[in-house]
Scaffold this motif. Structure first.
Motif, PDB file in Angstrom:
ATOM      1  N   THR A 114     -14.194  25.153  29.862  1.00  0.00           N
ATOM      2  CA  THR A 114     -14.352  24.722  31.249  1.00  0.00           C
ATOM      3  C   THR A 114     -13.039  24.773  31.998  1.00  0.00           C
ATOM      4  N   GLU A 115     -13.087  25.320  33.195  1.00  0.00           N
ATOM      5  CA  GLU A 115     -11.915  25.384  34.052  1.00  0.00           C
ATOM      6  C   GLU A 115     -11.581  23.983  34.532  1.00  0.00           C
ATOM      7  N   LYS A 116     -10.337  23.568  34.357  1.00  0.00           N
ATOM      8  CA  LYS A 116      -9.965  22.189  34.705  1.00  0.00           C
ATOM      9  C   LYS A 116      -9.607  22.035  36.181  1.00  0.00           C
ATOM     10  N   ALA A 117      -9.143  23.082  36.796  1.00  0.00           N
ATOM     11  CA  ALA A 117      -8.700  22.987  38.185  1.00  0.00           C
ATOM     12  C   ALA A 117      -9.858  22.599  39.093  1.00  0.00           C
ATOM     13  N   GLY A 118      -9.644  21.586  39.903  1.00  0.00           N
ATOM     14  CA  GLY A 118     -10.652  21.170  40.872  1.00  0.00           C
ATOM     15  C   GLY A 118     -11.703  20.258  40.280  1.00  0.00           C
ATOM     16  N   ASN A 150     -27.027  19.138  36.599  1.00  0.00           N
ATOM     17  CA  ASN A 150     -25.664  18.724  36.315  1.00  0.00           C
ATOM     18  C   ASN A 150     -24.938  19.732  35.446  1.00  0.00           C
ATOM     19  N   ALA A 151     -25.668  20.261  34.429  1.00  0.00           N
ATOM     20  CA  ALA A 151     -25.029  21.196  33.508  1.00  0.00           C
ATOM     21  C   ALA A 151     -24.546  22.432  34.236  1.00  0.00           C
ATOM     22  N   ALA A 152     -25.271  22.815  35.314  1.00  0.00           N
ATOM     23  CA  ALA A 152     -24.921  24.036  36.034  1.00  0.00           C
ATOM     24  C   ALA A 152     -23.632  23.884  36.822  1.00  0.00           C
ATOM     25  N   LYS A 153     -23.103  22.665  36.936  1.00  0.00           N
ATOM     26  CA  LYS A 153     -21.916  22.441  37.736  1.00  0.00           C
ATOM     27  C   LYS A 153     -20.625  22.632  36.955  1.00  0.00           C
ATOM     28  N   CYS A 154     -20.692  22.985  35.674  1.00  0.00           N
ATOM     29  CA  CYS A 154     -19.480  23.284  34.913  1.00  0.00           C
ATOM     30  C   CYS A 154     -18.907  24.612  35.394  1.00  0.00           C
ATOM     31  N   ALA A 155     -17.603  24.646  35.625  1.00  0.00           N
ATOM     32  CA  ALA A 155     -16.923  25.866  36.052  1.00  0.00           C
ATOM     33  C   ALA A 155     -16.308  26.524  34.823  1.00  0.00           C
ATOM     34  N   CYS A 156     -16.866  27.669  34.405  1.00  0.00           N
ATOM     35  CA  CYS A 156     -16.457  28.289  33.140  1.00  0.00           C
ATOM     36  C   CYS A 156     -15.163  29.089  33.285  1.00  0.00           C
ATOM     37  N   ARG A 157     -14.328  28.979  32.276  1.00  0.00           N
ATOM     38  CA  ARG A 157     -13.144  29.821  32.176  1.00  0.00           C
ATOM     39  C   ARG A 157     -13.559  31.217  31.761  1.00  0.00           C
ATOM     40  N   GLN A 158     -12.654  32.182  31.951  1.00  0.00           N
ATOM     41  CA  GLN A 158     -12.930  33.551  31.535  1.00  0.00           C
ATOM     42  C   GLN A 158     -13.173  33.592  30.023  1.00  0.00           C
ATOM     43  N   GLY A 159     -14.233  34.270  29.626  1.00  0.00           N
ATOM     44  CA  GLY A 159     -14.555  34.382  28.211  1.00  0.00           C
ATOM     45  C   GLY A 159     -15.591  33.386  27.741  1.00  0.00           C
ATOM     46  N   TRP A 160     -16.027  32.482  28.641  1.00  0.00           N
ATOM     47  CA  TRP A 160     -17.032  31.476  28.284  1.00  0.00           C
ATOM     48  C   TRP A 160     -18.187  31.513  29.276  1.00  0.00           C
TER      49      TRP A 160
END
Length: 507
Positions: free
Chosen positions: A140-144, A169-179
């Protein structure tokens, strides 16, 4: 008169002593006593290594040295290579000191008979976002997003994943590249695999335990790479070593010695040592008997000594030169909804990671413990084969699971999920592999004297050629390219340069 008698007596005594010494010397030459006497040092060294497993005595320090961990791990067994060179083809046996097992009365007991009790992995892999979305921490992308560690309290409601609220709620995770995926916990090697059930994946409340089983001969550089790649994901490594090569000759227990002298202290708490003390009947005439038996013994002996197993834990069987990528195994650990058995697409290399072969090696490698027991009867060689549909317990297991079992593979031909580095040694290590190879994968190149010459082996490494005289053209590779080699080797480039940069290439 008395002086003459004394002189005569003294002269006779000296003569008798000289004759006795000559006789003893002749006897020693005929026998092997001198060889046995010279072997006491190696026996003493082995004893010192054993006694130094949990503490360092002055004796063990003086015999084993102060800095074993920083020696070249593959070539700590150089002595064994030299012995094999001399004895492999003349039928002589190694000494007992070379084949030593732990003293059952010692401080660590009989390692090859110990049991291992599996524990739950309590690592907080999933966290909650500010909006209460369950997200995989690493993906998960931590920024923001202000990530809040509340994993235990809310896992029971969110991990069930049945309500619309959870899906939103689950759809609101911001994925990092590769995930990928709603929780950002599906790695690229799964997202771009042929898994037919991607839409049914669901994060688990309790992670599975991963058991990785391998046979070891002298692949110690790759063994370190495996351990460092998978240390935080695999819960138990089942490592099998024999005092016989796959060809049937005696060999030293080098991995055991390295395990006892502290070389693998960083991972020894996750190692179950398995000792194969015999060579299978018929294995010398038919090498495939020996090759199959190694995996059968590893699985049956190893799994019988593991306590606390659950049916949905994961068993993975690899060769020593097959290293799965960490992210693929972590997915198996954390998600439900994938089917079995599963394979792994691996990047293929020869002699070193610098000779990249085309395509991937897709090996059927793993399944759940339940399938291993019910379908494969705890026999690892049956898992490696692809005829599981004909196994007697297959339909019974499929019916009990309530799912149609469809095989799939982590990764794809363009998304590597591991590394297969074949014959990846220095020339001395390739020589050792040649004379250790089983008598079944013909032609057995170790039977040809000219193929065993180090000058010939070095030329093969330089050109990427094969023992049959062919010289295929491999694509150019760069250590900076994605999935070139396991991270541990790249992070220690100078130490493992012989695997990462062709040492005989003309510059």
């Amino acid at each position: 008169m008395k002086m003459r008698k004394y002189r005569l007596f003294l002269f006779c005594s000296v003569g008798i002593c000289v004759v006795s010494l000559l006789y003893c010397y002749k006897t020693l030459q005929k026998g092997n006593f001198l060889q046995q006497l010279s072997g006491h040092r190696s026996g003493l060294k082995s004893l010192a290594i054993l006694s130094g497993f949990f503490w360092k005595s002055p004796l063990s320090t003086s015999l084993t040295g102060h800095n074993n961990n920083f020696l070249s791990d593959t070539y700590k067994h150089q002595r064994a290579v030299e012995i094999m060179r001399k004895k492999a083809f003349d039928g002589k046996e190694l000494s007992e000191a070379d084949l030593v097992m732990p003293d059952p009365t010692g401080p660590h007991g009989e390692l090859h008979k110990r049991v291992y009790i599996l524990q739950d992995d309590v690592t907080p892999y999933f966290i909650h976002s500010e909006l209460d979305a369950l997200c995989f921490h690493e993906g998960t992308e931590k920024a923001g997003q202000r990530m809040i560690l509340k994993y235990h309290e809310k896992n029971s409601t969110v991990l069930d994943g049945h309500t619309n609220k959870t899906s939103r709620n689950a759809a609101k995770c911001a994925c990092r590249q590769g995930w990928h995926g709603p929780n950002c916990g599906v790695p690229t090697v799964v997202q771009h695999s042929n898994l037919p059930t991607k839409s049914h994946l669901k994060a688990r409340k309790v992670p599975r335990r991963i058991l990785n089983a391998i046979n070891i001969n002298h692949e110690f550089d790759l063994l370190h790479a495996r351990f460092h790649e998978l240390a935080d994901t695999v819960d138990l490594f089942l490592v099998c070593e024999s005092n016989f090569t796959a060809y049937g000759n005696s060999k030293p227990l080098t991995f055991l010695q390295l395990l006892l002298n502290g070389t693998f202290n960083y991972i020894k708490h996750k190692i179950l040592y398995i000792f194969l003390d015999h060579f299978p009947k018929g294995g010398r005439a038919d090498g495939w008997i020996a090759d199959d038996y190694l995996r059968t013994f590893l699985t049956k002996n190893g799994m019988s000594r593991v306590r606390g197993l659950r049916p949905d834990d994961v068993f993975i069987l690899d060769d020593a030169d097959e290293i799965p990528v960490r992210e693929g195994l972590l997915f198996l650990k954390l998600y439900d909804g994938w089917t079995e058995p599963f394979g792994i697409h691996m990047r293929k290399s020869l002699y070193g990671f610098y000779w990249k072969q085309l395509g991937t090696l897709d090996v059927l490698s793993g399944c759940t413990v339940a399938m291993l027991h019910t379908v494969y009867k705890r026999d690892g060689i049956l898992l490696r084969r692809r005829d599981y549909y004909t196994m007697p317990g297959m339909r019974q297991y499929e019916k009990a699971s309530g799912h149609v079992l469809i095989p799939w593979s982590i990764g794809s031909p363009v998304h590597y999920a591991g590394w297969h580095c074949s014959w990846c040694f220095k020339p001395e290590g390739i020589y050792y592999k040649l004379i250790s190879a089983q008598n079944g994968d013909f032609p057995r190149w170790g039977d040809f004297a000219e193929k065993r010459k180090l000058t010939y082996i070095k030329e093969l490494i330089r050109t990427g050629g094969w023992f049959d005289g062919s010289a295929p053209h491999y694509p150019q590779t760069n250590p900076k390219e994605h999935m070139f080699a396991p991270k541990y080797l790249l992070d220690n480039f100078e130490r493992y340069r012989h695997l990462l940069d062709n040492p005989y290439e003309k510059r």
